[in-house]
Design an enzyme around this catalytic site. Structure first.
Site, short mmCIF file in Angstrom:
data_model
loop_
_atom_site.label_atom_id
_atom_site.label_comp_id
_atom_site.label_asym_id
_atom_site.label_seq_id
_atom_site.Cartn_x
_atom_site.Cartn_y
_atom_site.Cartn_z
N LYS A 1 0.82 -1.21 0.00
CA LYS A 1 0.00 0.00 0.00
C LYS A 1 0.85 1.26 0.00
CE LYS A 1 -4.52 -1.04 1.98
NZ LYS A 1 -5.47 -0.70 3.02
N SER B 1 -10.91 7.11 5.24
CA SER B 1 -9.62 7.82 5.18
C SER B 1 -9.39 8.35 3.78
CB SER B 1 -8.48 6.89 5.59
OG SER B 1 -8.67 6.41 6.89
#
Ligand code: ADP
Length: 162
Positions: A41, A129
């Site tokens: 990520k 987020s």
């Protein structure tokens, strides 16, 4: 002692995450919040920055501990003898992924871990987020979604990236 874990990227932590932490902490004697580092990520915040923000947000909840972690959650849990995972569920879109994760965690732990889904509060149902990062990058108001101290950090980070 009944210990649960709540894990996530928290990139950054939002009021939606904090709500789940508060509720999960009431359901267990101790709650360990694991701030994950997934090497696949691309995060906006470093692992340390994400950990610091999570710590700040939970500092007044006595039975919550914060750790960072890289790897399989079930391995972390096995090491510590923990069998309970809390996950937050927002809209239907979360459900498929969360269910797949719950099945996988059940299977790879040999049936030792249990997942408990906590439904998001209505007002945080569409808060993520990702959305926070988008709003921040475009100079929007984050006060609805983040605690004040975190809002400042996110704004500072965004400015440093522009
Ligand atoms: P991950 O990378 O594991 O998806 P996140 O930090 O995005 O990490 O989310 C961690 C957990 O918090 C997940 O269970 C997710 O569904 C839940 N979550 C995220 N945002 C919210 C919200 N607004 N309300 C309730 N739960 C949420």
């Amino acid at each position: 002692m009944q210990i649960g874990v709540y894990s996530g990227s928290f990139d950054p932590i939002t009021k939606g995450h904090i709500d789940i932490i508060e509720r999960a902490a009431k359901l267990s004697e101790k709650l360990i919040v694991t701030v994950l580092n997934n090497i696949n990520k691309n995060y906006m915040f470093t692992l340390e920055e994400r950990e610091v923000m999570v710590r700040e947000c939970v500092k007044n909840i006595p039975n919550v501990e914060v750790v960072t972690f890289q790897g399989l959650l079930v391995d972390f849990m096995k090491d510590k003898g923990i069998t309970l995972i809390y996950r937050g569920i927002r809209a239907v879109s979360d459900y498929e992924y969360e269910l797949a994760m719950a099945f996988a965690n059940d299977e790879i732990s040999g049936g030792k871990v249990e997942t408990i889904f906590i439904p998001a509060k209505k007002k945080y149902m569409y808060l993520s987020s990702t959305i926070v990062r988008e709003i921040a990058m475009n100079g929007g108001n984050l006060s609805l979604y983040l605690p004040k101290n975190i809002e400042k950090k996110v704004e500072k980070k965004v400015k440093s990236k522009l």
